[in-house]
Scaffold this active site. Structure first.
Site, PDB file in Angstrom:
ATOM      1  N   ASP A 385       0.756  -1.195   0.046  1.00 47.07           N
ATOM      2  CA  ASP A 385      -0.002  -0.101  -0.198  1.00 47.07           C
ATOM      3  C   ASP A 385       0.881   1.111   0.007  1.00 47.07           C
ATOM      4  O   ASP A 385       2.091   1.108   0.283  1.00 47.07           O
ATOM      5  CB  ASP A 385      -1.059  -0.008   1.095  1.00 47.07           C
ATOM      6  CG  ASP A 385      -2.198   0.685   0.807  1.00 47.07           C
ATOM      7  OD1 ASP A 385      -2.341   1.637  -0.038  1.00 47.07           O
ATOM      8  OD2 ASP A 385      -3.150   0.444   1.446  1.00 47.07           O
ATOM      9  N   TYR A 386       0.258   2.348  -0.247  1.00 50.99           N
ATOM     10  CA  TYR A 386       0.973   3.633  -0.388  1.00 50.99           C
ATOM     11  C   TYR A 386       2.122   3.740   0.636  1.00 50.99           C
ATOM     12  O   TYR A 386       1.675   4.198   1.738  1.00 50.99           O
ATOM     13  CB  TYR A 386      -0.121   4.792  -0.711  1.00 50.99           C
ATOM     14  CG  TYR A 386       0.643   5.916  -1.301  1.00 50.99           C
ATOM     15  CD1 TYR A 386       0.297   6.287  -2.654  1.00 50.99           C
ATOM     16  CD2 TYR A 386       1.387   6.836  -0.557  1.00 50.99           C
ATOM     17  CE1 TYR A 386       0.438   7.617  -3.070  1.00 50.99           C
ATOM     18  CE2 TYR A 386       1.970   8.077  -0.935  1.00 50.99           C
ATOM     19  CZ  TYR A 386       1.406   8.377  -2.166  1.00 50.99           C
ATOM     20  OH  TYR A 386       1.818   9.655  -2.913  1.00 50.99           O
TER      21      TYR A 386
END
Length: 841
Positions: A385-386
């Protein structure tokens, strides 16, 4: 210079077409339209001197920003500058008229790169051979590049990331995938660079969050889960994939399949609620919808299950927060939807932001490698994820980002989303021998395999189809699908007979900030058609033959007052026979990074509701929101409560269909609604304590209860009313003992005892009365949706097998244990009929 002018602008976000309409009606005005991304540019200070125009104003893209323009006109052309902060000053030139569309310009360009239609899907063996051939000629840097993702522009979804421009990274082979290419032109530009300039010419994957629609927006997932209509949700995902794929998107950052029990957490809006059984069915349906029968088909996209795992258990309902749960809870509650999505063939999994057993998921070898890869057999792509690889060090589980990169690779993380730890540190880690090149090979092998599976290795531009965007995006067929699912997603929480409304009933006053608002799409959507969202007023107006019978006053904004707003609202309400209170949350109050301590309506809306209720008019509360809310006061003071969530592009039409009885509501809650915020997390499938609250002991002190309120929710899981009524017979079991390979048939007869045709979701729950570990008080194990006319009955039968009884036991295995079980069948998790049987193995 009056009239219409156009220009093409190269912004860091996308290639944009800008159309200006200059008018002079007492004062000069400048109206602006942008495509493909609507930037809502408003110029409110326009001056013209000779052939020069200057204006200042603002534009909205996530947040509001400053806009300025300075143009010098000739007879048929103009030159000048357009300043859009934070993009800076852009030099522009253009001409009179609407100009050609971006699609026409792109189509002429992309046709040069089109491959013959005779390209065929490769076999698994052919893909394997080609992948190995490529791996054999790739350098370490080539491999790390495939494992790295960059943004399509300097526009950021999270914190700012220090990185070279995407054009440079792609040309140097330092990016294998792109996030946030909102525009098909941007997809084409970057893909062209990858194919023509990067060292090996390997095409890019284009990633986006297609959560509940691309251009046609469907109800948010928490809403559509309330439809309990698996096939309709699957179709919604197929439509979303179809619209995204023709714009070049190949890799979805969805579906979110986290189980969510705490309504304070903003991301409950993205999931299917609190139940692992229903969540598993919807996980499978969404994967099948997005990926279709074959990923080689140009109208499908790769599905990514997120967030692995237990992200929904964040302490205090606060986003990105710590998770501390048992192995049994992990496997019995949070894992089932992921197993179902993997069983449906999901091509990717994204890690969660939280820790588990003290280790951040992005570098958690136990969960990603041992559980996901080895135990569950997942051989697809894992994407971070980011920023979550960098966050391993921020959590305090790594000395620095170099060590974090090693942890992620050791955990079999294939792709780093946006941040650059892989690019910076993996080559050195391999050279040092800390990371083996074979680990990179395994990651790149998975990435390249999917690039072959979707066909871009043979035809890099097969998803760039501008000629189909206008046909697919926001089409009448897709809008109808959205409207149908939106109707099914509405949940009737209360009704004392005021609904359905009668068209000749008299005047209706719509009061509240969501009466004429287009903020009905919810978070995680980027539709350029947001201005065409059907409002509640528009939906009601279409049903009203006499427009003068429909009154409106905003009253207040979502979270602040309007000068004179309350007074105008009361004036309109007094003139009406029935009042509709249109209240709720703005889309920014739900979703990622939108956790709330109190899950009540904003104070200004509560004051509005209190004053309107004092008028004594029949009052219907229509809610727009992305989470369960505290509605105790409204339950006591409203005549009807309609939970509409964020319903998407056709919201207003769907709500009006329900309010006027053209569709009988059949939605059922998939998250419990608490009496008070202090109850959360509150969910139906909880454990008994050693001192459970019962009807007999509720006056005693030393039991598990609150001093100032009930244990149970205001509206339980599975709850939802209809304009008709359904009665249930007692449960019939064909036998009361069950052996290992046997099945028990549990039946009830359901009768429509009301005066209107309607649908009912008949729900089956089981309770394992004792086991090697404590079991929930009940668990959903089946449901059937039936349609009955007034007076009609139907016998509904469920087959209970050993599989329904299995859970993760103390023996660290999934099995059904011998013992006594209860069967519950009813209209929701609380109102049920009861029977019992014994499993004897």
């Amino acid at each position: 210079m009056l009239g219409i002018w156009n220009t093409m602008v190269e912004t860091p976000l996308a290639k944009m077409k800008v159309v200006f309409n200059i008018d002079n009606n007492e004062t000069y005005s400048l109206l602006v339209k942008t495509a493909p991304i609507p930037m809502n540019i408003i110029f409110d200070a326009v001056t013209i001197e000779g052939n020069r125009l200057q204006a200042s104003g603002r534009f909205t893209l996530i947040s509001e920003n400053i806009a300025e323009i300075n143009l010098l006109f000739a007879e048929e052309t103009f030159t000048g500058s357009l300043t859009l902060h934070p993009f800076g000053e852009l030099t522009i030139e253009g001409q009179r008229g609407e100009g050609v569309s971006l699609s026409e310009v792109l189509l002429k360009e992309v046709e040069k790169y089109r491959k013959p239609d005779s390209i065929k899907e490769r076999t698994e063996e052919e893909i394997r051979e080609e992948v190995e051939r490529l791996l054999g000629i790739m350098t370490i840097q080539d491999k790390v590049g495939q494992m790295s993702q960059c943004l399509a522009s300097n526009f950021s979804f999270g914190g700012d990331v220090e990185s070279d421009p995407p054009e440079k990274l792609v040309a140097e082979g330092k990016a294998g995938s792109i996030l946030g290419a909102f525009d098909i032109n941007r997809v084409f530009e970057l893909q062209k660079i990858a194919v023509e300039q990067s060292p090996l010419g390997i095409p890019l994957l284009f990633n986006a969050d297609i959560i509940h629609g691309h251009q046609t927006i469907f109800p948010v997932p928490l809403a559509w889960s309330s439809s309990w209509d698996i096939e309709a949700i699957k179709r919604a995902c197929a439509v979303s994939a179809k619209e995204a794929a023709v714009s070049g998107i190949t890799y979805n950052h969805g579906p979110m399949v986290d189980i969510t029990r705490d309504a304070r957490w903003g991301r409950v809006v993205e999931g299917a609620g609190e139940d692992p059984y229903l969540g598993s069915l919807l996980a499978r349906a969404q994967v099948e919808g997005f990926q279709g029968d074959s990923l080689f088909h140009e109208e499908t996209i790769i599905a990514c299950l997120k967030h692995f795992i237990a992200y929904g258990a964040a302490e205090g309902g606060r986003d990105y927060n710590t998770v501390d749960i048992s192995e049994g809870t992990l496997r019995n509650v949070y894992l089932p939807p992921f197993k179902a999505g993997l069983g449906a063939g999901a091509g990717s999994v994204m890690n969660a932001f939280n820790i588990y057993q003290g280790v951040p998921l992005a570098g958690n070898k136990t969960l990603l490698k041992d559980l996901l890869r080895e135990e569950l057999g997942f051989d697809g792509m894992i994407i971070s994820d980011y920023g979550s690889i960098d966050e391993i060090a921020i959590h305090g589980a790594a000395r620095d980002n170099k060590e974090a990169a090693k942890m992620a690779v050791d955990a079999t993380m294939d792709i780093e989303m946006v941040t650059t730890a892989y690019l910076k540190y993996l080559p050195a880690l391999v050279e040092e021998g800390t990371v083996k090149e074979e680990q990179l090979d395994e990651a790149v092998r998975r990435i390249l395999t999917y690039k072959f599976k979707i066909g871009i290795m043979d035809d890099p531009f097969r998803y760039v189809r501008p000629e189909l965007e206008s046909e697919y995006h926001f089409s009448a067929e897709h809008l109808q699908e959205s409207r149908e699912l939106a109707k099914k997603s509405i949940v009737l929480l209360k009704n004392n007979g005021v609904l359905p409304l009668q068209k000749d009933h008299g005047k209706i006053a719509v009061i509240g900030p969501f009466g004429s608002s287009k903020d009905l799409l919810g978070p995680w959507q980027f539709s350029k058609y947001s201005d065409k969202t059907v409002t509640l007023m528009e939906g009601l107006s279409e049903k009203s033959s006499k427009k003068e019978t429909l009154l409106f006053a905003e009253g207040c904004l979502a979270d602040c007052e309007i000068e004179g707003g309350l007074e105008e609202a009361l004036r309109q309400a007094k003139a009406a026979d029935t009042v509709i209170l249109a209240l709720g949350e703005s889309s920014g109050m739900s979703g990622e990074a939108a956790s709330r301590m109190e899950i009540e309506l904003p104070e200004v809306q509560k004051r509005l509701a209190e004053e309107v209720s004092k008028l004594g008019k029949p009052t219907v509360l229509v809610l727009t929101n992305g989470r369960p809310l505290v509605l105790e006061w409204f339950e006591r003071h409203m005549d009807a409560i309609v939970e509409t969530w964020f319903l998407g592009s056709e919201a207003g039409h769907a709500i009006a269909d329900v309010l006027f009885g053209e569709y009988n509501p059949a939605g059922k809650l998939t998250m419990s609604f608490p009496y008070k915020t202090g109850q959360v997390p509150v969910y139906y499938n909880h454990f008994n304590t050693g001192r459970p609250l019962t009807v007999k002991n509720q006056q005693e002190k030393f039991i598990s209860k609150y001093l100032d309120g009930p244990n149970h929710p205001l509206y339980p899981f599975g709850y939802g009313l209809s304009y008709t009524t359904f009665t249930y017979s007692e449960i019939e079991l064909n036998q009361i003992t069950m052996r290992k390979d046997d099945a028990i048939q549990a039946s009830v007869t359901v009768t429509n005892s009301g005066s209107m045709s309607g649908e009912e979701v008949v729900q089956l729950y089981l309770q394992d009365l004792y086991g090697s570990v404590v079991r929930p008080v009940k668990e959903l194990k089946g449901f059937k949706k039936i349609h009955l006319n007034p007076g009609e009955s139907e016998k509904v039968t469920f087959s209970i097998t050993e599989e329904n009884l299995k859970y993760y036991t103390t023996g660290m295995s999934y099995k059904a244990e011998e013992g006594e079980f209860k069967v519950y069948i009813g209209t929701n998790s609380k109102e049920v009929k009861e029977a019992a049987f014994e499993f004897i193995g």
